[in-house]
Design a protein around this motif. Structure first.
Motif, PDB file in Angstrom:
ATOM      1  N   ALA A 118       0.840  -1.201   0.000  1.00 33.12           N
ATOM      2  CA  ALA A 118       0.000   0.000   0.000  1.00 33.12           C
ATOM      3  C   ALA A 118       0.874   1.250   0.000  1.00 33.12           C
ATOM      4  O   ALA A 118       2.039   1.228   0.394  1.00 33.12           O
ATOM      5  CB  ALA A 118      -0.918   0.004   1.213  1.00 33.12           C
ATOM      6  N   LEU A 119       0.270   2.337  -0.439  1.00 30.44           N
ATOM      7  CA  LEU A 119       0.913   3.645  -0.456  1.00 30.44           C
ATOM      8  C   LEU A 119      -0.001   4.629   0.266  1.00 30.44           C
ATOM      9  O   LEU A 119      -1.174   4.762  -0.093  1.00 30.44           O
ATOM     10  CB  LEU A 119       1.133   4.116  -1.897  1.00 30.44           C
ATOM     11  CG  LEU A 119       1.573   5.569  -2.098  1.00 30.44           C
ATOM     12  CD1 LEU A 119       2.948   5.805  -1.507  1.00 30.44           C
ATOM     13  CD2 LEU A 119       1.558   5.913  -3.580  1.00 30.44           C
ATOM     14  N   ILE A 120       0.543   5.285   1.285  1.00 31.16           N
ATOM     15  CA  ILE A 120      -0.211   6.288   2.023  1.00 31.16           C
ATOM     16  C   ILE A 120       0.389   7.637   1.657  1.00 31.16           C
ATOM     17  O   ILE A 120       1.550   7.927   1.973  1.00 31.16           O
ATOM     18  CB  ILE A 120      -0.132   6.055   3.554  1.00 31.16           C
ATOM     19  CG1 ILE A 120      -0.446   4.594   3.916  1.00 31.16           C
ATOM     20  CG2 ILE A 120      -1.044   7.034   4.275  1.00 31.16           C
ATOM     21  CD1 ILE A 120      -1.818   4.111   3.522  1.00 31.16           C
ATOM     22  N   GLY A 121      -0.371   8.463   0.954  1.00 31.62           N
ATOM     23  CA  GLY A 121       0.127   9.729   0.419  1.00 31.62           C
ATOM     24  C   GLY A 121       0.418  10.762   1.488  1.00 31.62           C
ATOM     25  O   GLY A 121      -0.064  10.689   2.621  1.00 31.62           O
ATOM     26  N   VAL A 150      -8.601  -0.373   7.869  1.00 34.89           N
ATOM     27  CA  VAL A 150      -7.759  -1.346   7.183  1.00 34.89           C
ATOM     28  C   VAL A 150      -7.562  -0.847   5.755  1.00 34.89           C
ATOM     29  O   VAL A 150      -8.534  -0.613   5.030  1.00 34.89           O
ATOM     30  CB  VAL A 150      -8.395  -2.747   7.164  1.00 34.89           C
ATOM     31  CG1 VAL A 150      -7.529  -3.725   6.367  1.00 34.89           C
ATOM     32  CG2 VAL A 150      -8.623  -3.259   8.577  1.00 34.89           C
ATOM     33  N   ILE A 151      -6.292  -0.693   5.388  1.00 42.00           N
ATOM     34  CA  ILE A 151      -5.953  -0.284   4.026  1.00 42.00           C
ATOM     35  C   ILE A 151      -5.503  -1.544   3.302  1.00 42.00           C
ATOM     36  O   ILE A 151      -4.468  -2.130   3.621  1.00 42.00           O
ATOM     37  CB  ILE A 151      -4.829   0.782   4.019  1.00 42.00           C
ATOM     38  CG1 ILE A 151      -5.166   1.952   4.950  1.00 42.00           C
ATOM     39  CG2 ILE A 151      -4.560   1.237   2.588  1.00 42.00           C
ATOM     40  CD1 ILE A 151      -6.469   2.658   4.661  1.00 42.00           C
ATOM     41  N   GLY A 152      -6.282  -1.969   2.323  1.00 48.02           N
ATOM     42  CA  GLY A 152      -6.047  -3.242   1.641  1.00 48.02           C
ATOM     43  C   GLY A 152      -4.781  -3.271   0.826  1.00 48.02           C
ATOM     44  O   GLY A 152      -4.208  -2.241   0.447  1.00 48.02           O
ATOM     45  N   GLU A 153      -4.353  -4.488   0.532  1.00 47.39           N
ATOM     46  CA  GLU A 153      -3.124  -4.720  -0.227  1.00 47.39           C
ATOM     47  C   GLU A 153      -3.147  -3.945  -1.551  1.00 47.39           C
ATOM     48  O   GLU A 153      -4.140  -3.956  -2.275  1.00 47.39           O
ATOM     49  CB  GLU A 153      -2.965  -6.214  -0.491  1.00 47.39           C
ATOM     50  CG  GLU A 153      -1.675  -6.561  -1.176  1.00 47.39           C
ATOM     51  CD  GLU A 153      -1.444  -8.062  -1.265  1.00 47.39           C
ATOM     52  OE1 GLU A 153      -0.477  -8.437  -1.956  1.00 47.39           O
ATOM     53  OE2 GLU A 153      -2.209  -8.839  -0.672  1.00 47.39           O
ATOM     54  N   ILE A 201      -4.055   2.677  -2.545  1.00 45.98           N
ATOM     55  CA  ILE A 201      -3.448   4.010  -2.483  1.00 45.98           C
ATOM     56  C   ILE A 201      -4.403   4.933  -1.745  1.00 45.98           C
ATOM     57  O   ILE A 201      -5.585   5.026  -2.097  1.00 45.98           O
ATOM     58  CB  ILE A 201      -3.173   4.556  -3.900  1.00 45.98           C
ATOM     59  CG1 ILE A 201      -2.170   3.648  -4.633  1.00 45.98           C
ATOM     60  CG2 ILE A 201      -2.682   5.994  -3.832  1.00 45.98           C
ATOM     61  CD1 ILE A 201      -2.029   3.956  -6.108  1.00 45.98           C
ATOM     62  N   VAL A 202      -3.874   5.594  -0.721  1.00 51.62           N
ATOM     63  CA  VAL A 202      -4.605   6.649  -0.030  1.00 51.62           C
ATOM     64  C   VAL A 202      -4.001   7.958  -0.513  1.00 51.62           C
ATOM     65  O   VAL A 202      -2.811   8.211  -0.321  1.00 51.62           O
ATOM     66  CB  VAL A 202      -4.491   6.506   1.506  1.00 51.62           C
ATOM     67  CG1 VAL A 202      -5.151   7.685   2.206  1.00 51.62           C
ATOM     68  CG2 VAL A 202      -5.109   5.187   1.959  1.00 51.62           C
ATOM     69  N   ALA A 203      -4.804   8.780  -1.161  1.00 52.63           N
ATOM     70  CA  ALA A 203      -4.317  10.017  -1.767  1.00 52.63           C
ATOM     71  C   ALA A 203      -3.808  10.995  -0.710  1.00 52.63           C
ATOM     72  O   ALA A 203      -4.261  10.990   0.439  1.00 52.63           O
ATOM     73  CB  ALA A 203      -5.426  10.665  -2.591  1.00 52.63           C
ATOM     74  N   ALA A 204      -2.882  11.839  -1.134  1.00 48.45           N
ATOM     75  CA  ALA A 204      -2.323  12.861  -0.252  1.00 48.45           C
ATOM     76  C   ALA A 204      -3.445  13.691   0.372  1.00 48.45           C
ATOM     77  O   ALA A 204      -4.429  14.027  -0.289  1.00 48.45           O
ATOM     78  CB  ALA A 204      -1.372  13.760  -1.032  1.00 48.45           C
ATOM     79  N   GLY A 205      -3.304  13.987   1.663  1.00 42.38           N
ATOM     80  CA  GLY A 205      -4.246  14.843   2.370  1.00 42.38           C
ATOM     81  C   GLY A 205      -5.566  14.208   2.742  1.00 42.38           C
ATOM     82  O   GLY A 205      -6.422  14.851   3.328  1.00 42.38           O
ATOM     83  N   SER A 206      -5.736  12.935   2.452  1.00 38.09           N
ATOM     84  CA  SER A 206      -7.005  12.254   2.744  1.00 38.09           C
ATOM     85  C   SER A 206      -7.121  11.906   4.218  1.00 38.09           C
ATOM     86  O   SER A 206      -6.119  11.759   4.918  1.00 38.09           O
ATOM     87  CB  SER A 206      -7.111  10.971   1.919  1.00 38.09           C
ATOM     88  OG  SER A 206      -7.128  11.271   0.545  1.00 38.09           O
TER      89      SER A 206
END
Length: 172
Positions: A97-100, A110-113, A116-121
């Motif tokens: 995963a990528l956390i922006g 839970v952030i799945g395999e 991507i969580v966008a920047a500032g979210s």
């Protein structure tokens, strides 16, 4: 040298070939895998509950990982990139995963395999982000699915780049 501090009888355990920036802070019940990097001003505060980090994880400048006392833990899989100034509070981040930058991920999310969580979210407490999804906004909502191979390739590239960057600091 990074501040590595025991608290409540827990001493952080750092895997092989880790890079810890001079002013990174790692406290208490933290277990980190191999080839990880914790960058400048990042804080991993395992004082009230556990933080478990896989291999090849980069936790970038200014990020904070913390938990709720006896209620939540932080779990991070392999090949995860946590952008600058991210807050992860008692959440699970699955592999790839990528956390922006500047994102906030709250307790029991839970952030799945490969997601991507966008920047500032802001991922609210209890949110389940399906594998291979992009979430964005405040509060974050589903945007679209990503091609799993494309997301894996991009996220692994970032993780490998941070391994390379950390090598620059070890040489000096």
């Amino acid at each position: 040298m990074a501040l590595i501090k025991e608290v409540r009888g827990f001493t952080p355990q750092i895997g092989k070939n880790a890079f810890l920036a001079d002013n990174a802070t790692i406290i208490g019940d933290v277990i980190m895998g191999d080839d990880c990097s914790v960058w400048f001003n990042a804080v991993l505060r395992g004082d009230v509950n556990s933080i478990r980090i896989g291999n090849r994880v980069n936790i970038q400048d200014g990020s904070v990982l913390h938990t709720l006392y006896q209620k939540s833990t932080v779990e991070i899989g392999d090949d995860v990139s946590i952008g600058h100034n991210v807050v992860i509070h008692g959440a699970k981040i699955e592999s790839g995963a990528l956390i922006g930058m500047g994102a906030i991920v709250l307790d029991h999310a839970v952030i799945g395999e490969g997601s991507i969580v966008a920047a500032g979210s802001v991922i609210l407490s209890g949110t389940i982000v399906e594998p291979g999804s992009i979430y964005a906004g405040v509060p974050a909502k589903f945007v679209k699915k990503v091609d799993p191979e494309q997301a894996k390739e991009m996220n692994q590239k970032i993780a490998k780049n941070y391994l390379m960057y950390s090598g620059w600091f070890k040489e000096e």
